[in-house]
Every structure is written in structure tokens, then in C-alpha cells.
Motif scaffolding. Sequence first.
Motif, PDB file in Angstrom:
ATOM      1  N   THR A   5       0.832  -1.201   0.000  1.00 26.12           N
ATOM      2  CA  THR A   5       0.000   0.000   0.000  1.00 26.12           C
ATOM      3  C   THR A   5       0.867   1.252   0.000  1.00 26.12           C
ATOM      4  O   THR A   5       0.567   2.238  -0.690  1.00 26.12           O
ATOM      5  CB  THR A   5      -0.931   0.003   1.231  1.00 26.12           C
ATOM      6  OG1 THR A   5      -1.714  -1.190   1.224  1.00 26.12           O
ATOM      7  CG2 THR A   5      -1.862   1.204   1.209  1.00 26.12           C
ATOM      8  N   GLY A   6       1.964   1.206   0.763  1.00 30.97           N
ATOM      9  CA  GLY A   6       2.882   2.342   0.780  1.00 30.97           C
ATOM     10  C   GLY A   6       3.515   2.586  -0.575  1.00 30.97           C
ATOM     11  O   GLY A   6       3.675   3.748  -1.002  1.00 30.97           O
ATOM     12  N   SER A   7       3.875   1.516  -1.278  1.00 32.29           N
ATOM     13  CA  SER A   7       4.480   1.653  -2.613  1.00 32.29           C
ATOM     14  C   SER A   7       3.497   2.277  -3.597  1.00 32.29           C
ATOM     15  O   SER A   7       3.866   3.137  -4.400  1.00 32.29           O
ATOM     16  CB  SER A   7       4.931   0.278  -3.130  1.00 32.29           C
ATOM     17  OG  SER A   7       5.934  -0.264  -2.303  1.00 32.29           O
ATOM     18  N   VAL A   8       2.235   1.830  -3.529  1.00 32.28           N
ATOM     19  CA  VAL A   8       1.218   2.396  -4.428  1.00 32.28           C
ATOM     20  C   VAL A   8       0.993   3.869  -4.097  1.00 32.28           C
ATOM     21  O   VAL A   8       0.855   4.705  -5.000  1.00 32.28           O
ATOM     22  CB  VAL A   8      -0.101   1.603  -4.323  1.00 32.28           C
ATOM     23  CG1 VAL A   8      -1.204   2.291  -5.109  1.00 32.28           C
ATOM     24  CG2 VAL A   8       0.091   0.179  -4.856  1.00 32.28           C
ATOM     25  N   LEU A  92      -6.447  -1.262  -5.918  1.00 34.68           N
ATOM     26  CA  LEU A  92      -5.722   0.004  -6.008  1.00 34.68           C
ATOM     27  C   LEU A  92      -4.493  -0.148  -6.904  1.00 34.68           C
ATOM     28  O   LEU A  92      -4.157   0.758  -7.679  1.00 34.68           O
ATOM     29  CB  LEU A  92      -5.303   0.474  -4.618  1.00 34.68           C
ATOM     30  CG  LEU A  92      -4.663   1.862  -4.536  1.00 34.68           C
ATOM     31  CD1 LEU A  92      -5.589   2.920  -5.110  1.00 34.68           C
ATOM     32  CD2 LEU A  92      -4.284   2.198  -3.104  1.00 34.68           C
ATOM     33  N   ALA A  93      -3.830  -1.302  -6.833  1.00 39.00           N
ATOM     34  CA  ALA A  93      -2.690  -1.557  -7.717  1.00 39.00           C
ATOM     35  C   ALA A  93      -3.139  -1.603  -9.175  1.00 39.00           C
ATOM     36  O   ALA A  93      -2.457  -1.099 -10.075  1.00 39.00           O
ATOM     37  CB  ALA A  93      -2.006  -2.872  -7.327  1.00 39.00           C
ATOM     38  N   ALA A  94      -4.309  -2.202  -9.402  1.00 41.11           N
ATOM     39  CA  ALA A  94      -4.844  -2.242 -10.767  1.00 41.11           C
ATOM     40  C   ALA A  94      -5.178  -0.831 -11.257  1.00 41.11           C
ATOM     41  O   ALA A  94      -4.903  -0.472 -12.410  1.00 41.11           O
ATOM     42  CB  ALA A  94      -6.085  -3.131 -10.822  1.00 41.11           C
ATOM     43  N   TRP A  95      -5.767  -0.014 -10.376  1.00 41.97           N
ATOM     44  CA  TRP A  95      -6.096   1.367 -10.740  1.00 41.97           C
ATOM     45  C   TRP A  95      -4.830   2.153 -11.067  1.00 41.97           C
ATOM     46  O   TRP A  95      -4.813   2.957 -12.003  1.00 41.97           O
ATOM     47  CB  TRP A  95      -6.865   2.027  -9.606  1.00 41.97           C
ATOM     48  CG  TRP A  95      -7.341   3.421  -9.904  1.00 41.97           C
ATOM     49  CD1 TRP A  95      -6.951   4.575  -9.298  1.00 41.97           C
ATOM     50  CD2 TRP A  95      -8.309   3.802 -10.887  1.00 41.97           C
ATOM     51  NE1 TRP A  95      -7.604   5.658  -9.829  1.00 41.97           N
ATOM     52  CE2 TRP A  95      -8.451   5.213 -10.816  1.00 41.97           C
ATOM     53  CE3 TRP A  95      -9.064   3.106 -11.824  1.00 41.97           C
ATOM     54  CZ2 TRP A  95      -9.318   5.923 -11.641  1.00 41.97           C
ATOM     55  CZ3 TRP A  95      -9.926   3.814 -12.650  1.00 41.97           C
ATOM     56  CH2 TRP A  95     -10.043   5.201 -12.555  1.00 41.97           C
ATOM     57  N   LEU A  96      -3.759   1.902 -10.299  1.00 42.47           N
ATOM     58  CA  LEU A  96      -2.475   2.545 -10.586  1.00 42.47           C
ATOM     59  C   LEU A  96      -1.986   2.140 -11.973  1.00 42.47           C
ATOM     60  O   LEU A  96      -1.456   2.973 -12.726  1.00 42.47           O
ATOM     61  CB  LEU A  96      -1.444   2.156  -9.526  1.00 42.47           C
ATOM     62  CG  LEU A  96      -0.013   2.635  -9.760  1.00 42.47           C
ATOM     63  CD1 LEU A  96       0.056   4.166  -9.802  1.00 42.47           C
ATOM     64  CD2 LEU A  96       0.918   2.099  -8.672  1.00 42.47           C
ATOM     65  N   ASP A  97      -2.170   0.879 -12.326  1.00 45.32           N
ATOM     66  CA  ASP A  97      -1.787   0.432 -13.672  1.00 45.32           C
ATOM     67  C   ASP A  97      -2.522   1.228 -14.746  1.00 45.32           C
ATOM     68  O   ASP A  97      -1.939   1.644 -15.748  1.00 45.32           O
ATOM     69  CB  ASP A  97      -2.084  -1.059 -13.848  1.00 45.32           C
ATOM     70  CG  ASP A  97      -1.082  -1.942 -13.110  1.00 45.32           C
ATOM     71  OD1 ASP A  97      -0.052  -1.424 -12.670  1.00 45.32           O
ATOM     72  OD2 ASP A  97      -1.352  -3.144 -12.985  1.00 45.32           O
ATOM     73  N   VAL A 191       4.015  -1.637 -18.349  1.00 41.96           N
ATOM     74  CA  VAL A 191       3.681  -0.516 -17.476  1.00 41.96           C
ATOM     75  C   VAL A 191       3.187  -0.975 -16.111  1.00 41.96           C
ATOM     76  O   VAL A 191       3.270  -0.243 -15.141  1.00 41.96           O
ATOM     77  CB  VAL A 191       2.625   0.393 -18.153  1.00 41.96           C
ATOM     78  CG1 VAL A 191       1.251  -0.220 -18.099  1.00 41.96           C
ATOM     79  CG2 VAL A 191       2.616   1.779 -17.529  1.00 41.96           C
ATOM     80  N   SER A 192       2.658  -2.188 -15.998  1.00 42.13           N
ATOM     81  CA  SER A 192       2.115  -2.659 -14.731  1.00 42.13           C
ATOM     82  C   SER A 192       3.178  -2.668 -13.648  1.00 42.13           C
ATOM     83  O   SER A 192       4.221  -3.293 -13.784  1.00 42.13           O
ATOM     84  CB  SER A 192       1.535  -4.067 -14.889  1.00 42.13           C
ATOM     85  OG  SER A 192       1.146  -4.573 -13.639  1.00 42.13           O
ATOM     86  N   THR A 193       2.900  -1.989 -12.558  1.00 37.87           N
ATOM     87  CA  THR A 193       3.851  -1.920 -11.451  1.00 37.87           C
ATOM     88  C   THR A 193       4.111  -3.286 -10.849  1.00 37.87           C
ATOM     89  O   THR A 193       5.186  -3.562 -10.353  1.00 37.87           O
ATOM     90  CB  THR A 193       3.276  -1.044 -10.313  1.00 37.87           C
ATOM     91  OG1 THR A 193       2.243  -0.222 -10.831  1.00 37.87           O
ATOM     92  CG2 THR A 193       4.339  -0.201  -9.684  1.00 37.87           C
TER      93      THR A 193
END
Length: 403
Positions: A5-8, A92-97, A191-193
Motif C-alpha cells: 500500500t505504501g508503494s502504491v 488500487l494496484a490495478a487502478w495505478l496500472d 507498465v504494470s507496477t
Amino acid sequence: MEDSTGSVADALSKLAARPPGLGNRGLSGVNGAFTRYLDHGTHQLPWLHGALGSATTVAEAASGVADPDMELGILRMTGPRLQAAMFGGMLLAAWLDFLQLTDVVLRECPAYSVETLVMDMSRVQRLMEPALVALASQDPERVEAAATAMPGLMGQLTREFGSIRDGARTAMEKRGKLMAAMQLVEMLTLVSTLRMSLPRLPPAAPATVGVGLVMGSGGVMAGSRIVVSAGWVEMIRRLVKAGVISMPVVSAAVRIHGGQVLMAQAHGDLPQGVRDALGDGPEVRGMHETGRAGAGMSEHPQHHVLPREHREWFEKRGFTGDMDIDKFCVRLELAHHQAIHGGGDWRLGRMWPNEWNRMLMRVLSNAEREAGRMLTRNDVLNIVADRMKRYDIPMNFTAWRGR
């Protein structure tokens, strides 16, 4: 989960702070058209941090209780919080992608319409919204339902990701920029983190979003798609056995980590390799989803273990916040619930000296007189644990639902 969560959160901050590129293009450019999508990601962070902090608080409280059954019962209270945070973090990780994909398309693919990209992001947000709302509620039933439906949702999001990527490529090719289009596709694929560490998917398959896989020594592999670390499997096995998280939720998490091939299989069995690693015990075999009726819960009343009419008494002894007395409810058979309260008429039942509320407050008051001091929260919980065993009340706590 805290690290993830911190990384995102850091990545969201960097995206928001990144200046626009040529032609004022980028997430922070185009007259603020995409600012609300950055804000949407940032707005998920408070409840995610809150769920993790709350789970930590409850886990620490559990470790201070002497009675092992009560300790485990309190630890199980972290389950909905952990499950909500785990799947909320995936979304949230998917949304960041998608945000990073959008930023790349805006900067590198001027042929792709800004208006179309705004509509794409709105559509993806609408897909995610119901699951995020359910997870943020931290309501056990809503969290379980959202979690078990997540493989299908992640499959939809993956297809949306691939559609935007392919649309950007097509737009570039129509402008006669074939080499640039090929480079763009490669950029968008990476691009995916949290991109997969497995061999690449077939060229026709869309990139998988929001997925991180860990390959460790002694890892478990099922077919050619699922790789999880042995440490992860052991921790999950222990949490399932303890009743902290459920097998349907574990199954959904494995499917998501398994990538595109397994995402649509929301209600099937676990892959044999992972099933073997978790241990083919009753907890694993009983992984199929059941609703409230299937679990026999639809007619089961909730019982406040710590009597509500004495809320102030308990609050003075530390039962506040995440340890509020409303968190200490259990579901009982109707007959069992009536029996411990002295029958169907609670007014008559309160005349019975061993009625649960009367008995418990009498025992706690006597314990305080003998100790010559106010009981601590852990003192209370150890006494309550002993009485729950005598009355055959299970230590499977649920939060009060007002019904």
C-alpha cells in the motif's frame, strides 16, 4: 500489505507531481481532465491504512490475553479487515496500472483521443466502484462476496487494459507510425507496477493488471500459471486453519495471482498444486462459497457477549474503538440464545440468577472486589472466556449488525 500500500501511495504521489509533457499532455495536464482519477486512487488510501491499523491493534490486543481460545477468537476479528485490505490493495494496484497506462498514452500517443480516454477511465472506475465500496465497509459478508467475485472483476479489468492498449496501437498505426506503435505496445505491456514474473502470456492475451507473483525457494507451482512462495502458502494455511480468513477468499486470491487463465474461475476448486501445499484437510476441502443461508446463519440471532446495558462499565475498562463491545457478538442457535437468557421472554429470564447478563456482571464485580482494583481489559476477557466455555458459547466473534 503495508509495504504494498505504501508503494502504491508513493507511485500515486509521483504521478500527480509529474509535470505535463509536450502539448500539455499527461495526467497532470489537459486542463485537469484526469485529476479526478488521480484523486480517486488517493481517496482509497485512508480506509486501507485504517483497516491495516485496526487489524494490527486487534492482533496486539489478542496477544495480551492469557486464555488461548479467547486469544484466537479475538485474532479472528482481524479477518474482515485483512481480507478487505488485501483485495482493496489489489484493486488500487490495478487502478495505478490504468493511471500509468493513461499517462503513457497521453504523452506518447497524441493520435488517441483524449475524450475517448476520459470515457475509458470512467468506465473502468464504474467497474471497480461497487467492489471498493463493499471492501471499504469492512462488513464480513460484503467483503467475502466482493472478494470471491474479484477474479471475474480482475479479468474484466485486464480486458479493459488490453483494449486501451490496442486502441492506442491502432491509432498510431493509422498515422503511419508502425515502429512507434510497436514500441508503444512494448511500453504498455511493461507498465504494470506489479507485472507477472511468469513467462509472458501469449501475444493475443491482454496484459494482466495489478498482479504480483513471488517465486521463492521451495515455491509451489501448479501447471505453468501459478507460482507462490512457500512462506506465503504456510502463512495462508495457518490463517485458514485458525479461521482468520476463509478458503473462498484464498481461492480468489490464488486465481488473481494465477493470471488471465484462472481469473474467470471464481467458484471452482483450487489448483491441485496449491491445494496439496495448503494441506488437503477439512478447511481446504470446505472452500466452496456459501451464502448466509447456506452457512445456516439466516435465522441465527447475534448475542452480545458483553452486555450492552453495561456499555459504560466496559468502556471504563478499555473496551473502546476496535475493541468496542459491539465487536464481541456471536451467532447462536435461537434455542441456545434463549436458553442462556432464561427463555423466550427476556424480562422473565432476567429473574434467573444464572441468566447470562446477570451472571457475567456478578462474576466480574466479585472479581474486582477480590482484586481490590478495577479489572483490566485482559482480566475481563480471561474471565469471559471461562464463562463462555461453561455456557458452550463459541468464540467466533462478529460485529453487531443491529438486527
